[in-house]
Design a protein around this motif. Sequence first.
Motif, PDB file in Angstrom:
ATOM      1  N   ARG A  40       0.974  -1.389   0.066  1.00  0.00           N
ATOM      2  CA  ARG A  40      -0.037  -0.125   0.007  1.00  0.00           C
ATOM      3  C   ARG A  40       0.792   1.294  -0.056  1.00  0.00           C
ATOM      4  NH1 ARG A  40      -1.947  -2.706   4.106  1.00  0.00           N
ATOM      5  NH2 ARG A  40      -1.488  -1.215   5.710  1.00  0.00           N
ATOM      6  N   VAL A  41       0.361   2.293  -0.730  1.00  0.00           N
ATOM      7  CA  VAL A  41       1.270   3.447  -0.786  1.00  0.00           C
ATOM      8  C   VAL A  41       0.248   4.715  -0.611  1.00  0.00           C
ATOM      9  CG1 VAL A  41       2.621   5.024  -2.317  1.00  0.00           C
ATOM     10  CG2 VAL A  41       2.660   2.427  -2.514  1.00  0.00           C
ATOM     11  N   ASP A  42       0.637   5.443   0.427  1.00  0.00           N
ATOM     12  CA  ASP A  42      -0.033   6.665   0.800  1.00  0.00           C
ATOM     13  C   ASP A  42       0.895   7.912   0.958  1.00  0.00           C
ATOM     14  OD1 ASP A  42      -1.762   8.426   1.716  1.00  0.00           O
ATOM     15  OD2 ASP A  42      -2.641   7.019   3.615  1.00  0.00           O
ATOM     16  N   VAL A  43       0.737   8.664  -0.170  1.00  0.00           N
ATOM     17  CA  VAL A  43       1.684   9.975  -0.091  1.00  0.00           C
ATOM     18  C   VAL A  43       0.910  11.246  -0.206  1.00  0.00           C
ATOM     19  CG1 VAL A  43       3.498  10.896  -1.716  1.00  0.00           C
ATOM     20  CG2 VAL A  43       3.663   8.366  -1.025  1.00  0.00           C
ATOM     21  N   THR A  44       1.286  12.118   0.682  1.00  0.00           N
ATOM     22  CA  THR A  44       1.014  13.504   0.441  1.00  0.00           C
ATOM     23  C   THR A  44       2.169  14.529  -0.190  1.00  0.00           C
ATOM     24  OG1 THR A  44      -0.270  13.276   2.325  1.00  0.00           O
ATOM     25  CG2 THR A  44       0.027  15.569   1.751  1.00  0.00           C
ATOM     26  N   ILE A  45       1.782  15.179  -1.067  1.00  0.00           N
ATOM     27  CA  ILE A  45       2.577  16.364  -1.622  1.00  0.00           C
ATOM     28  C   ILE A  45       2.348  17.803  -1.364  1.00  0.00           C
ATOM     29  CG2 ILE A  45       3.577  17.082  -3.905  1.00  0.00           C
ATOM     30  CD1 ILE A  45       2.592  14.278  -4.875  1.00  0.00           C
ATOM     31  N   ASP A  46       3.265  18.567  -0.825  1.00  0.00           N
ATOM     32  CA  ASP A  46       3.041  19.622  -0.493  1.00  0.00           C
ATOM     33  C   ASP A  46       3.118  20.603  -1.645  1.00  0.00           C
ATOM     34  OD1 ASP A  46       3.279  22.418   0.315  1.00  0.00           O
ATOM     35  OD2 ASP A  46       5.010  22.119   1.986  1.00  0.00           O
ATOM     36  N   MET A  47       1.914  20.854  -2.314  1.00  0.00           N
ATOM     37  CA  MET A  47       2.025  21.776  -3.526  1.00  0.00           C
ATOM     38  C   MET A  47       2.825  23.003  -3.599  1.00  0.00           C
ATOM     39  SD  MET A  47       0.547  19.352  -5.270  1.00  0.00           S
ATOM     40  CE  MET A  47      -0.329  19.821  -6.952  1.00  0.00           C
ATOM     41  N   THR A  48       2.641  23.545  -2.327  1.00  0.00           N
ATOM     42  CA  THR A  48       3.333  25.022  -2.242  1.00  0.00           C
ATOM     43  C   THR A  48       4.949  24.807  -2.293  1.00  0.00           C
ATOM     44  OG1 THR A  48       3.564  24.884   0.210  1.00  0.00           O
ATOM     45  CG2 THR A  48       1.608  25.810  -0.734  1.00  0.00           C
ATOM     46  N   SER A  49       5.403  23.540  -2.425  1.00  0.00           N
ATOM     47  CA  SER A  49       6.785  23.177  -2.569  1.00  0.00           C
ATOM     48  C   SER A  49       7.346  23.278  -3.834  1.00  0.00           C
ATOM     49  CB  SER A  49       7.236  22.217  -1.659  1.00  0.00           C
ATOM     50  OG  SER A  49       7.022  20.793  -2.221  1.00  0.00           O
ATOM     51  N   VAL A  50       6.614  23.573  -4.922  1.00  0.00           N
ATOM     52  CA  VAL A  50       6.695  23.399  -6.249  1.00  0.00           C
ATOM     53  C   VAL A  50       8.251  24.145  -6.513  1.00  0.00           C
ATOM     54  CG1 VAL A  50       5.246  25.252  -7.063  1.00  0.00           C
ATOM     55  CG2 VAL A  50       5.904  23.201  -8.558  1.00  0.00           C
ATOM     56  N   SER A  51       9.082  23.580  -7.249  1.00  0.00           N
ATOM     57  CA  SER A  51      10.346  24.213  -7.513  1.00  0.00           C
ATOM     58  C   SER A  51      10.618  24.193  -9.202  1.00  0.00           C
ATOM     59  CB  SER A  51      11.387  23.522  -6.914  1.00  0.00           C
ATOM     60  OG  SER A  51      12.839  24.084  -7.223  1.00  0.00           O
ATOM     61  N   THR A  52      10.569  25.360  -9.613  1.00  0.00           N
ATOM     62  CA  THR A  52      10.619  25.587 -11.132  1.00  0.00           C
ATOM     63  C   THR A  52      11.803  26.108 -11.494  1.00  0.00           C
ATOM     64  OG1 THR A  52      10.138  28.010 -11.246  1.00  0.00           O
ATOM     65  CG2 THR A  52       8.214  26.378 -11.421  1.00  0.00           C
ATOM     66  N   GLY A  53      12.816  26.321 -10.257  1.00  0.00           N
ATOM     67  CA  GLY A  53      14.031  26.883 -10.689  1.00  0.00           C
ATOM     68  C   GLY A  53      14.048  28.601 -10.601  1.00  0.00           C
ATOM     69  N   PHE A  54      12.912  29.160 -10.732  1.00  0.00           N
ATOM     70  CA  PHE A  54      12.767  30.621 -10.747  1.00  0.00           C
ATOM     71  C   PHE A  54      11.704  31.049  -9.918  1.00  0.00           C
ATOM     72  CE2 PHE A  54      11.242  34.229 -13.469  1.00  0.00           C
ATOM     73  CZ  PHE A  54      12.435  35.064 -13.208  1.00  0.00           C
ATOM     74  N   GLU A  55      11.900  31.559  -8.710  1.00  0.00           N
ATOM     75  CA  GLU A  55      10.872  32.093  -7.705  1.00  0.00           C
ATOM     76  C   GLU A  55       9.667  32.606  -8.237  1.00  0.00           C
ATOM     77  OE1 GLU A  55      10.668  34.667  -3.569  1.00  0.00           O
ATOM     78  OE2 GLU A  55      12.520  34.019  -4.363  1.00  0.00           O
ATOM     79  N   VAL A  56       9.796  33.644  -9.145  1.00  0.00           N
ATOM     80  CA  VAL A  56       8.604  34.137  -9.752  1.00  0.00           C
ATOM     81  C   VAL A  56       7.509  33.217 -10.512  1.00  0.00           C
ATOM     82  CG1 VAL A  56       7.650  36.009 -11.405  1.00  0.00           C
ATOM     83  CG2 VAL A  56       9.641  36.394 -10.042  1.00  0.00           C
ATOM     84  N   PHE A  57       8.114  32.229 -11.101  1.00  0.00           N
ATOM     85  CA  PHE A  57       7.480  31.214 -11.775  1.00  0.00           C
ATOM     86  C   PHE A  57       6.895  30.323 -10.664  1.00  0.00           C
ATOM     87  CE2 PHE A  57       7.171  27.777 -14.830  1.00  0.00           C
ATOM     88  CZ  PHE A  57       5.981  28.128 -15.595  1.00  0.00           C
TER      89      PHE A  57
END
Length: 189
Positions: A67-84
């Motif tokens: 069984r797999v149960d995972v939560t992703i913090d969507m606010t931690s998205v990293s594009t390499g550019f803070e504005v993006f």
Amino acid sequence: MKKPFIAAAFAVFFAGQALAAPQTYAVDPAHTFPRFSYDHMGMSKQILRFNKTAGTVVLDKAAKEARVDVTIDMTSVSTGFEVFDGHIQGADFLDTAQFPQATFKSTKVVFDGDKPVSIEGDLTIKGITKPVTLTVTSFYHGPHPMMKKDAIGANATAVISRTAFNAGKFAPGVGDEVTLDIALEAVSE
């Protein structure tokens, strides 16, 4: 003479059952990164990732179940550019103000021998839940080389549609098809 033999046989049987019990593994946030990529107006393939992931994996190798149960913090998205990063978190895409987390909960894990080869489950993004099948491209189960605890590691991939999760702004100019590429490591609790 028969009674000690029978008692010994039961002891061995039940000891084997205890060793084959399901084991719970905590996701290692320092080595678990869901990445995603998409076509950017036919010019390039953009590759982004999420930096914060938590969850558990339960593995019963003897029974070939997991069984797999995972939560992703969507606010931690990293594009390499803070504005993006901020742009991607907006209402037209991830809408992290309203939906700060995404989840994946498995419904079935398919094994080939001792190794999982696919994980079927429910992916929830922006409050929308869709079935997704992850193809497992590599799998490790054994001692962690540094922690000396039982550990697992895996890579898995799937393709989803942005518009299916109400995140399809600029599609099809910006590709609707998103490839998920997940690197996961987890250590026994």
